[in-house]
Design a protein around this motif. Structure first.
Motif, PDB file in Angstrom:
ATOM      1  N   GLY A  74     -38.945  14.721  23.864  1.00  0.00           N
ATOM      2  CA  GLY A  74     -37.947  14.800  22.937  1.00  0.00           C
ATOM      3  C   GLY A  74     -38.208  14.231  21.638  1.00  0.00           C
ATOM      4  N   ARG A  75     -38.832  13.634  21.275  1.00  0.00           N
ATOM      5  CA  ARG A  75     -39.309  13.090  19.098  1.00  0.00           C
ATOM      6  C   ARG A  75     -39.492  14.198  18.471  1.00  0.00           C
ATOM      7  N   VAL A  76     -40.706  15.084  19.515  1.00  0.00           N
ATOM      8  CA  VAL A  76     -41.627  16.164  19.367  1.00  0.00           C
ATOM      9  C   VAL A  76     -41.509  16.584  19.507  1.00  0.00           C
ATOM     10  N   LEU A  77     -40.499  16.984  19.705  1.00  0.00           N
ATOM     11  CA  LEU A  77     -39.381  19.052  20.215  1.00  0.00           C
ATOM     12  C   LEU A  77     -38.550  18.763  18.583  1.00  0.00           C
ATOM     13  N   CYS A  78     -37.748  17.971  18.181  1.00  0.00           N
ATOM     14  CA  CYS A  78     -37.025  16.991  16.916  1.00  0.00           C
ATOM     15  C   CYS A  78     -38.082  17.283  15.409  1.00  0.00           C
ATOM     16  N   TYR A  79     -38.973  16.712  15.873  1.00  0.00           N
ATOM     17  CA  TYR A  79     -39.410  16.602  14.166  1.00  0.00           C
ATOM     18  C   TYR A  79     -40.628  18.394  14.059  1.00  0.00           C
ATOM     19  N   LEU A  80     -40.301  19.393  15.474  1.00  0.00           N
ATOM     20  CA  LEU A  80     -40.894  20.866  15.539  1.00  0.00           C
ATOM     21  C   LEU A  80     -40.002  21.088  14.130  1.00  0.00           C
ATOM     22  N   SER A  81     -38.849  20.451  14.692  1.00  0.00           N
ATOM     23  CA  SER A  81     -37.374  21.810  14.195  1.00  0.00           C
ATOM     24  C   SER A  81     -37.637  21.172  12.688  1.00  0.00           C
ATOM     25  N   LEU A  82     -37.870  20.464  12.386  1.00  0.00           N
ATOM     26  CA  LEU A  82     -37.740  19.760  10.963  1.00  0.00           C
ATOM     27  C   LEU A  82     -38.725  20.142  10.624  1.00  0.00           C
ATOM     28  N   ALA A  83     -40.227  20.437  10.510  1.00  0.00           N
ATOM     29  CA  ALA A  83     -41.291  20.520  10.027  1.00  0.00           C
ATOM     30  C   ALA A  83     -40.626  22.808   9.769  1.00  0.00           C
ATOM     31  N   SER A  84     -40.015  22.920  10.700  1.00  0.00           N
ATOM     32  CA  SER A  84     -39.642  24.318  10.370  1.00  0.00           C
ATOM     33  C   SER A  84     -38.677  24.112  10.026  1.00  0.00           C
ATOM     34  N   PHE A  85     -37.865  23.677   9.488  1.00  0.00           N
ATOM     35  CA  PHE A  85     -36.706  23.802   8.948  1.00  0.00           C
ATOM     36  C   PHE A  85     -37.715  24.161   6.737  1.00  0.00           C
ATOM     37  N   PHE A  86     -38.259  22.683   6.635  1.00  0.00           N
ATOM     38  CA  PHE A  86     -38.715  22.706   6.130  1.00  0.00           C
ATOM     39  C   PHE A  86     -39.735  23.627   5.467  1.00  0.00           C
ATOM     40  N   GLY A  87     -40.997  24.562   6.447  1.00  0.00           N
ATOM     41  CA  GLY A  87     -41.159  25.383   6.600  1.00  0.00           C
ATOM     42  C   GLY A  87     -41.147  26.478   6.042  1.00  0.00           C
ATOM     43  N   LEU A  88     -39.544  27.039   7.327  1.00  0.00           N
ATOM     44  CA  LEU A  88     -39.010  28.063   6.364  1.00  0.00           C
ATOM     45  C   LEU A  88     -39.024  28.448   5.095  1.00  0.00           C
ATOM     46  N   LEU A  89     -38.211  27.116   3.956  1.00  0.00           N
ATOM     47  CA  LEU A  89     -37.900  27.382   3.275  1.00  0.00           C
ATOM     48  C   LEU A  89     -39.256  28.165   2.426  1.00  0.00           C
ATOM     49  N   HIS A 118     -28.643  21.988   9.882  1.00  0.00           N
ATOM     50  CA  HIS A 118     -28.119  21.151  11.342  1.00  0.00           C
ATOM     51  C   HIS A 118     -28.538  20.747  12.313  1.00  0.00           C
ATOM     52  N   TYR A 119     -29.974  22.164  12.462  1.00  0.00           N
ATOM     53  CA  TYR A 119     -30.460  22.044  13.499  1.00  0.00           C
ATOM     54  C   TYR A 119     -31.506  21.661  12.885  1.00  0.00           C
ATOM     55  N   ALA A 120     -31.556  21.388  11.920  1.00  0.00           N
ATOM     56  CA  ALA A 120     -32.883  20.871  11.723  1.00  0.00           C
ATOM     57  C   ALA A 120     -33.638  20.079  12.284  1.00  0.00           C
ATOM     58  N   THR A 121     -32.365  19.305  12.278  1.00  0.00           N
ATOM     59  CA  THR A 121     -32.392  17.835  13.276  1.00  0.00           C
ATOM     60  C   THR A 121     -32.352  17.260  14.476  1.00  0.00           C
ATOM     61  N   ARG A 122     -32.388  18.652  15.089  1.00  0.00           N
ATOM     62  CA  ARG A 122     -32.059  18.346  16.867  1.00  0.00           C
ATOM     63  C   ARG A 122     -33.146  19.136  17.322  1.00  0.00           C
ATOM     64  N   SER A 123     -33.056  18.960  18.535  1.00  0.00           N
ATOM     65  CA  SER A 123     -34.326  19.787  19.370  1.00  0.00           C
ATOM     66  C   SER A 123     -34.163  20.647  20.405  1.00  0.00           C
ATOM     67  N   PHE A 124     -33.379  21.222  19.945  1.00  0.00           N
ATOM     68  CA  PHE A 124     -33.004  22.940  20.425  1.00  0.00           C
ATOM     69  C   PHE A 124     -34.367  23.915  20.172  1.00  0.00           C
ATOM     70  N   GLY A 125     -34.616  25.233  20.329  1.00  0.00           N
ATOM     71  CA  GLY A 125     -35.720  25.924  19.803  1.00  0.00           C
ATOM     72  C   GLY A 125     -35.410  26.633  19.242  1.00  0.00           C
ATOM     73  N   GLU A 126     -33.896  26.544  18.778  1.00  0.00           N
ATOM     74  CA  GLU A 126     -33.712  28.041  17.846  1.00  0.00           C
ATOM     75  C   GLU A 126     -34.613  27.993  16.627  1.00  0.00           C
ATOM     76  N   MET A 127     -34.647  26.142  15.908  1.00  0.00           N
ATOM     77  CA  MET A 127     -34.976  26.374  15.115  1.00  0.00           C
ATOM     78  C   MET A 127     -36.465  26.790  14.587  1.00  0.00           C
ATOM     79  N   VAL A 128     -37.616  26.419  15.279  1.00  0.00           N
ATOM     80  CA  VAL A 128     -38.808  27.047  15.766  1.00  0.00           C
ATOM     81  C   VAL A 128     -38.977  28.463  14.983  1.00  0.00           C
ATOM     82  N   ALA A 129     -37.894  28.371  16.213  1.00  0.00           N
ATOM     83  CA  ALA A 129     -37.902  30.111  16.661  1.00  0.00           C
ATOM     84  C   ALA A 129     -37.767  31.062  15.616  1.00  0.00           C
TER      85      ALA A 129
END
Length: 460
Positions: A74-89, A118-129
């Motif tokens: 779960g933590r890996v999925l959260c970190y993927l969301s965080l990385a995706s947020f900054f990657g998007l920017l 908000h979703y950059a810190t969550r494990s939902f898949g929306e941020m990676v998508a």
């Protein structure tokens, strides 16, 4: 350099507030179900594998196979969301800066100021998508190699089994962006042939993988669980309510949870038309029509879904993945018109200060949401009661009435977040978020003084 240091400091703040959502906990159990079925030699009818899209199973399974716990996965999925947020920017900045630096700065501020924080810190898949779709748009707009475009189309196709029409609309619109006046369409299509063929093959491959995974789970190439839930579609009248609510409902609509994005999207067509009148030229409306079709189709499909807002969640969750990609395409295509909207906002120090204040104040609920998430969601979804699923005919009316009440008339979670802000207990370092948004207006003002939109690059 200062911006990178600020982003790194903000990422550190956000990384301390990672949150494993309920859907993800079920997905992780389903990933273990996949392992169990494979170890038992069951290659079909593995109900334990669950219903979720394929993409998040990969990192979850790899983490578990490497000896990690469910919490680690779960933590890996959260970190993927965080990385995706900054990657998007970063992708947004790099793509738009070649057209207009002020527009690029403004886009980064818009993306950072809304729901994505908000979703950059969550494990939902929306941020990676969200990152995958925007990266696909960026690669196509910059006319990168067919291999890269195909890879990103493949990844985006794994984020949702219904992603293929949106990938098609996104790719077609990116092609249209590069259509110059007087250019034969045949010539343009010939130049884009590699990206078109590669992305089509990649989407087909992602569809085959999803169908194979469904055969493994359900004994059918179709996700029968989602198909069943799709049969719970509400009446047309309720669908129209949901469509409107996705944009303007006080407790769900993007207008309230992401106002800077909605205002920019609404103002851009006006700016394009005004630019055409001033220049005496007829602007191409194809990019606007393409992205309007994409967002319209997205909201129409969500309006038919039994949980159109993706709740239990902060704001509307399911609508997020395609919004930054659509914004990126439009700002790239109409950089000059977008610049005419941005520059007046920071034309004087007073206006820039007012914009900085608006961004900082608007960011407060999203900042509070990552520290007091459960309290905010409980206030909206538990008091006075949760909505029942419309899985039985006798529950239909109650389910739709409950959704309407939560979206339109329940106490506002945004106002509740403002009331909670003084006593949130968040560390002072968390104020770095609104502070960086406010400082971004200084960056925008400096960029606007000399930024001029450049024509799209052509490889023809």
């Amino acid at each position: 350099m200062l911006g990178l240091l600020g982003a790194a400091a903000l990422a550190r703040v956000m990384a301390r507030q990672l949150f494993l959502d309920g859907d993800t906990q079920d997905l992780l159990q389903c990933a273990d179900g996949v392992r169990a079925c494979l170890s038992e030699g069951r290659w079909s009818g593995c109900a334990e594998a669950g219903k979720w899209p394929l993409l998040q199973y990969g990192p979850a399974l790899l983490t578990r196979l490497a000896g990690g716990s469910l919490e680690d996965a779960g933590r890996v999925l959260c970190y993927l969301s965080l990385a995706s947020f900054f990657g998007l920017l970063a992708v947004t900045w790099r793509t738009l800066a070649v057209r207009s630096r002020p527009v690029a700065v403004a886009a980064v501020l818009v993306l950072a100021s809304g729901l994505l924080f908000h979703y950059a810190t969550r494990s939902f898949g929306e941020m990676v998508a969200t990152f995958a779709a925007a990266a696909l748009a960026a690669a196509w707009l910059r006319r990168r190699g067919p291999g890269l475009v195909a890879l990103l189309a493949f990844i985006t196709g794994l984020t949702k089994e219904t992603a293929f029409p949106f990938i098609a609309l996104l790719g077609a619109t990116c092609v249209a962006v590069h259509h110059a006046p007087g250019m034969p369409w045949r010539e343009l299509l010939r130049a884009e042939r590699g990206r078109l063929v590669g992305s089509a093959a990649a989407v087909a491959l992602s569809g085959v993988l999803s169908a194979t995974f469904n055969l493994f789970r359900f004994g059918s190439p179709i996700n029968t669980r989602y198909l069943l839930e799709a049969s719970w579609a509400p009446p047309v009248r309720v669908q129209l309510e949901h469509f409107v609510a996705l944009w303007v409902a006080p407790n769900a609509g993007l207008l309230f949870f992401w106002p800077f994005l909605v205002v920019l999207l609404a103002a851009l067509p006006v700016a394009v038309a005004r630019q055409g009148r001033r220049g005496g030229t007829r602007p191409s409306w194809l990019p606007l029509l393409g992205m309007a079709a994409l967002l319209g189709l997205l909201c129409a499909l969500l309006s038919r879904w039994w949980a159109p807002f993706g709740w239990w969640a902060w704001g509307s969750r399911l609508v997020l993945p395609w919004l930054p990609a659509a914004l990126l395409v439009l700002l790239y295509a109409y950089a000059e018109a977008a610049g005419s909207l941005v520059r007046p906002l920071v034309a004087t120090p007073a206006r820039a200060a007012l914009l900085a204040l608006a961004l900082a104040v608007g960011s407060v609920p999203h900042l509070v949401s990552i520290y007091r998430s459960n309290e905010l969601l409980n206030a909206l979804f538990v008091e006075p009661g949760e909505c029942p699923g419309p899985d039985l005919p006798e529950r239909y009316d109650q389910a739709w009435r409950c959704l309407r009440t939560q979206a339109w008339t329940h106490p506002s979670p945004l106002l509740h977040a403002y009331r909670l802000a003084p006593g949130t207990g968040m560390p002072k370092r968390a104020l770095l978020y609104p502070g960086l948004l406010a400082l971004g207006c200084l960056w925008l003002r400096r960029s606007a003084r000399g930024g001029v939109a450049r024509a799209p690059q052509s490889n023809l």
